[in-house]
Design a protein around this motif. Structure first.
Motif, PDB file in Angstrom:
ATOM      1  N   LYS A   1      -1.558  50.167   0.737  1.00  0.00           N
ATOM      2  CA  LYS A   1      -1.942  48.747   0.689  1.00  0.00           C
ATOM      3  C   LYS A   1      -1.458  47.956   1.912  1.00  0.00           C
ATOM      4  O   LYS A   1      -1.382  46.738   1.886  1.00  0.00           O
ATOM      5  N   ARG A   2      -1.116  48.666   2.979  1.00  0.00           N
ATOM      6  CA  ARG A   2      -0.766  48.004   4.232  1.00  0.00           C
ATOM      7  C   ARG A   2      -0.906  49.015   5.364  1.00  0.00           C
ATOM      8  O   ARG A   2      -0.805  50.222   5.160  1.00  0.00           O
ATOM      9  N   LEU A   3      -1.165  48.498   6.556  1.00  0.00           N
ATOM     10  CA  LEU A   3      -1.344  49.346   7.724  1.00  0.00           C
ATOM     11  C   LEU A   3      -0.582  48.788   8.911  1.00  0.00           C
ATOM     12  O   LEU A   3      -0.452  47.569   9.063  1.00  0.00           O
ATOM     13  N   ALA A   4      -0.112  49.678   9.777  1.00  0.00           N
ATOM     14  CA  ALA A   4       0.574  49.254  10.998  1.00  0.00           C
ATOM     15  C   ALA A   4      -0.458  48.940  12.074  1.00  0.00           C
ATOM     16  O   ALA A   4      -1.596  49.429  12.036  1.00  0.00           O
ATOM     17  N   SER A   5      -0.066  48.129  13.036  1.00  0.00           N
ATOM     18  CA  SER A   5      -0.966  47.820  14.148  1.00  0.00           C
ATOM     19  C   SER A   5      -1.004  48.992  15.116  1.00  0.00           C
ATOM     20  O   SER A   5      -0.067  49.805  15.175  1.00  0.00           O
ATOM     21  N   ARG A   6      -2.060  49.073  15.891  1.00  0.00           N
ATOM     22  CA  ARG A   6      -2.215  50.150  16.857  1.00  0.00           C
ATOM     23  C   ARG A   6      -1.182  50.046  17.980  1.00  0.00           C
ATOM     24  O   ARG A   6      -0.736  51.055  18.522  1.00  0.00           O
ATOM     25  N   GLU A   7      -0.805  48.830  18.311  1.00  0.00           N
ATOM     26  CA  GLU A   7       0.176  48.619  19.377  1.00  0.00           C
ATOM     27  C   GLU A   7       1.565  49.083  18.930  1.00  0.00           C
ATOM     28  O   GLU A   7       2.328  49.664  19.704  1.00  0.00           O
ATOM     29  N   ASP A   8       1.889  48.828  17.671  1.00  0.00           N
ATOM     30  CA  ASP A   8       3.212  49.164  17.155  1.00  0.00           C
ATOM     31  C   ASP A   8       3.330  50.654  16.835  1.00  0.00           C
ATOM     32  O   ASP A   8       4.407  51.249  16.961  1.00  0.00           O
ATOM     33  N   TYR A   9       2.238  51.257  16.409  1.00  0.00           N
ATOM     34  CA  TYR A   9       2.233  52.672  16.034  1.00  0.00           C
ATOM     35  C   TYR A   9       1.161  53.345  16.884  1.00  0.00           C
ATOM     36  O   TYR A   9       0.047  53.561  16.460  1.00  0.00           O
ATOM     37  N   LYS A  10       1.532  53.666  18.116  1.00  0.00           N
ATOM     38  CA  LYS A  10       0.574  54.102  19.144  1.00  0.00           C
ATOM     39  C   LYS A  10      -0.009  55.488  18.868  1.00  0.00           C
ATOM     40  O   LYS A  10       0.655  56.366  18.322  1.00  0.00           O
ATOM     41  N   TYR A  11      -1.249  55.644  19.312  1.00  0.00           N
ATOM     42  CA  TYR A  11      -1.940  56.918  19.158  1.00  0.00           C
ATOM     43  C   TYR A  11      -1.501  57.891  20.249  1.00  0.00           C
ATOM     44  O   TYR A  11      -1.510  57.553  21.436  1.00  0.00           O
ATOM     45  N   VAL A  12      -1.119  59.109  19.849  1.00  0.00           N
ATOM     46  CA  VAL A  12      -0.647  60.113  20.814  1.00  0.00           C
ATOM     47  C   VAL A  12      -1.463  61.401  20.760  1.00  0.00           C
ATOM     48  O   VAL A  12      -1.170  62.357  21.486  1.00  0.00           O
ATOM     49  N   ALA A  13      -2.469  61.453  19.916  1.00  0.00           N
ATOM     50  CA  ALA A  13      -3.394  62.591  19.840  1.00  0.00           C
ATOM     51  C   ALA A  13      -2.706  63.905  19.469  1.00  0.00           C
ATOM     52  O   ALA A  13      -3.110  64.981  19.929  1.00  0.00           O
ATOM     53  N   LYS A  14      -1.664  63.839  18.658  1.00  0.00           N
ATOM     54  CA  LYS A  14      -1.029  65.041  18.135  1.00  0.00           C
ATOM     55  C   LYS A  14      -0.273  64.683  16.860  1.00  0.00           C
ATOM     56  O   LYS A  14       0.054  63.524  16.626  1.00  0.00           O
ATOM     57  N   ASP A  15      -0.004  65.685  16.047  1.00  0.00           N
ATOM     58  CA  ASP A  15       0.705  65.446  14.793  1.00  0.00           C
ATOM     59  C   ASP A  15       2.149  65.048  15.063  1.00  0.00           C
ATOM     60  O   ASP A  15       2.809  65.606  15.941  1.00  0.00           O
ATOM     61  N   GLY A  16       2.622  64.066  14.300  1.00  0.00           N
ATOM     62  CA  GLY A  16       3.996  63.605  14.459  1.00  0.00           C
ATOM     63  C   GLY A  16       4.632  63.312  13.116  1.00  0.00           C
ATOM     64  O   GLY A  16       4.026  63.515  12.059  1.00  0.00           O
ATOM     65  N   GLU A  17       5.833  62.816  13.166  1.00  0.00           N
ATOM     66  CA  GLU A  17       6.558  62.485  11.934  1.00  0.00           C
ATOM     67  C   GLU A  17       6.125  61.116  11.426  1.00  0.00           C
ATOM     68  O   GLU A  17       6.031  60.152  12.186  1.00  0.00           O
ATOM     69  N   CYS A  18       5.849  61.018  10.132  1.00  0.00           N
ATOM     70  CA  CYS A  18       5.396  59.756   9.537  1.00  0.00           C
ATOM     71  C   CYS A  18       6.497  58.698   9.599  1.00  0.00           C
ATOM     72  O   CYS A  18       7.652  58.969   9.273  1.00  0.00           O
ATOM     73  N   LYS A  19       6.128  57.504  10.005  1.00  0.00           N
ATOM     74  CA  LYS A  19       7.093  56.411  10.134  1.00  0.00           C
ATOM     75  C   LYS A  19       7.087  55.492   8.910  1.00  0.00           C
ATOM     76  O   LYS A  19       7.464  54.332   9.012  1.00  0.00           O
ATOM     77  N   LYS A  20       6.671  55.993   7.785  1.00  0.00           N
ATOM     78  CA  LYS A  20       6.541  55.126   6.611  1.00  0.00           C
ATOM     79  C   LYS A  20       7.886  54.578   6.139  1.00  0.00           C
ATOM     80  O   LYS A  20       7.940  53.540   5.492  1.00  0.00           O
ATOM     81  N   ASN A  21       8.979  55.256   6.477  1.00  0.00           N
ATOM     82  CA  ASN A  21      10.297  54.763   6.091  1.00  0.00           C
ATOM     83  C   ASN A  21      10.955  53.939   7.192  1.00  0.00           C
ATOM     84  O   ASN A  21      12.094  53.523   7.079  1.00  0.00           O
ATOM     85  N   THR A  22      10.211  53.746   8.278  1.00  0.00           N
ATOM     86  CA  THR A  22      10.725  52.961   9.396  1.00  0.00           C
ATOM     87  C   THR A  22      10.175  51.549   9.302  1.00  0.00           C
ATOM     88  O   THR A  22       9.011  51.341   8.982  1.00  0.00           O
ATOM     89  N   THR A  23      10.996  50.569   9.593  1.00  0.00           N
ATOM     90  CA  THR A  23      10.540  49.174   9.554  1.00  0.00           C
ATOM     91  C   THR A  23       9.693  48.887  10.782  1.00  0.00           C
ATOM     92  O   THR A  23      10.168  48.964  11.914  1.00  0.00           O
ATOM     93  N   LEU A  24       8.429  48.585  10.558  1.00  0.00           N
ATOM     94  CA  LEU A  24       7.529  48.207  11.648  1.00  0.00           C
ATOM     95  C   LEU A  24       7.243  46.712  11.544  1.00  0.00           C
ATOM     96  O   LEU A  24       7.002  46.194  10.461  1.00  0.00           O
ATOM     97  N   ASN A  25       7.257  46.056  12.680  1.00  0.00           N
ATOM     98  CA  ASN A  25       7.083  44.594  12.680  1.00  0.00           C
ATOM     99  C   ASN A  25       5.657  44.161  12.379  1.00  0.00           C
ATOM    100  O   ASN A  25       5.416  43.007  12.040  1.00  0.00           O
TER     101      ASN A  25
END
Length: 389
Positions: free
Chosen positions: A225-249
């Motif tokens: 029910k919420r999404l991060a902005s593209r600027e805050d959670y940048k696209y890197v074209a590879k699998d990474g660790e989910c930041k769901k437990n990280t506070t994003l502005n």
């Protein structure tokens, strides 16, 4: 005398090295010039094939250069075939995909057909409506169809998924952005990478850059029910660790009000896109990668036995020169095709399997008063801009 011989030998070696470097630079220059020529005049492709340049790409690895040239030659032969065969109704070009291997080319797709429309995935979500196929048909029979429609203005400019099978995430996010704009009047750029990383952790949902089903992204939105902005959670074209437990502005509340599956008919798809952007699956391959302009039609690639392997967005439809087409937003960057978009024939039933997998959504606006006020302001701005033009 011996010293003089050594000096002469060293001078000759130096000349030989310089000549080798010049030769490499010359090859690189000819390759770049050839690319420019193809982009403006694809019919010149056969001329380049006669140039006898075994090493035509830049790089220190001779085997890699030869491999690249082999890929390039195969690609250029396809471009030449498309541009000289009347059964193809579009123009092809040599582009950024031209020297990639077959395995690399396949990374630009990424739609997994398994569980694409698994209703059980949404059974426990009661905050929004998921409409089965038959119910959706009844509600859209009365929709009046305009001659053409184009929702591209409701979306951000197309970006490139690169060598990551994340087309499913791009398709879902693009649909959400469009629906969010139409609901609130606000333009937001949501993160593709968040879906790639976080859905990858839920193995039963999808496999990140290795592909996922077309509704996987929507499922993530309904749960979070919420999404991060593209600027805050940048696209890197590879699998990474989910930041769901990280506070994003930049987390933004996004709720699905309604999600429905479009029936597998052209009339149903037309009715659906009149109401908004639709996430669809299509068959993609080399000819689509080489697309430059025109109305795409490939009877070889999109034969009856083909299956959707690429998630895109249906943003409209129209007609040109008596030929009807679908307007499709892709995820290969704005330098591909017609500004990141392509037109595909709708003269032929279910071409490239566009009817097979289609979902459309409506966004829930949480602060309704603020959203309605902002929407009125945006509509007024648009009216003023139209009058000035």
């Amino acid at each position: 005398m011996r010293s003089l011989s050594i000096l002469v030998f060293l001078m000759l070696c130096n000349v030989a090295v310089s000549t080798f470097k010049l030769s490499n630079r010359k090859i690189a220059k000819e390759y770049r010039e050839a690319l420019k020529k193809f982009n403006t005049a694809p019919q010149n492709v056969p001329q380049f094939q006669k140039m006898n340049l075994p090493d035509t790409t830049i790089g220190p690895d001779k085997a890699a250069r030869r491999s690249s040239y082999k890929n390039f030659k195969k690609y250029s032969e396809l471009v030449n075939e498309i541009n000289h065969d009347d059964t193809f109704s579009f123009t092809a070009e040599i582009n950024k995909f031209s020297i990639e291997s077959e395995s690399d080319l396949n990374t630009h797709f990424g739609m997994n057909m398994s569980a694409s429309f698994d209703d059980e995935m949404f059974e426990n979500d009661t905050d929004f409506e998921f409409e089965p196929q038959d119910e959706a048909v009844e509600k859209r029979d009365a929709v009046e169809l305009p001659e053409s429609i184009n929702w591209s203005y409701t979306m951000s400019e197309p970006e490139h998924q690169r060598k990551c099978g994340s087309c499913w995430a791009f398709s879902a996010i693009s649909s959400v952005e469009s629906a969010y704009y139409r609901a609130t009047g606000l333009r937001k750029k949501f993160s593709y990478q968040e879906l790639v990383d976080c859905v990858f952790e839920e193995k039963r949902w999808g496999n990140g850059c290795k592909g996922a089903s077309i509704n996987t992204g929507f499922l993530w939105v309904t749960r979070q029910k919420r999404l991060a902005s593209r600027e805050d959670y940048k696209y890197v074209a590879k699998d990474g660790e989910c930041k769901k437990n990280t506070t994003l502005n930049s987390y933004i509340n996004v709720g699905l009000k309604r999600l429905y599956r479009v029936p597998k008919t052209e009339s149903a798809l037309l009715q659906a896109v009149v109401e908004g952007v639709v996430s669809v699956g299509v068959k993609g391959g080399r000819s689509l990668l080489a697309y430059k302009s025109g109305i795409y039609y490939d009877r070889y690639l999109c034969r009856a036995t083909a299956y959707p392997n690429h998630a895109v967005n249906l943003v409209g439809y129209g007609e040109e020169g008596g030929k009807k087409y679908w307007l499709i937003r892709n995820s290969w960057g704005k330098d591909w095709g017609e500004g990141g978009y392509y037109r595909m024939t709708r003269d032929h039933k279910n071409h490239c399997k566009i009817h097979e997998t289609a979902l459309r959504l409506d966004i829930q606006c949480y602060n309704r008063k603020q959203c309605e006020e902002q929407k009125k302001v945006n509509e007024l701005k648009k009216q003023i801009e139209t009058e000035l033009v």
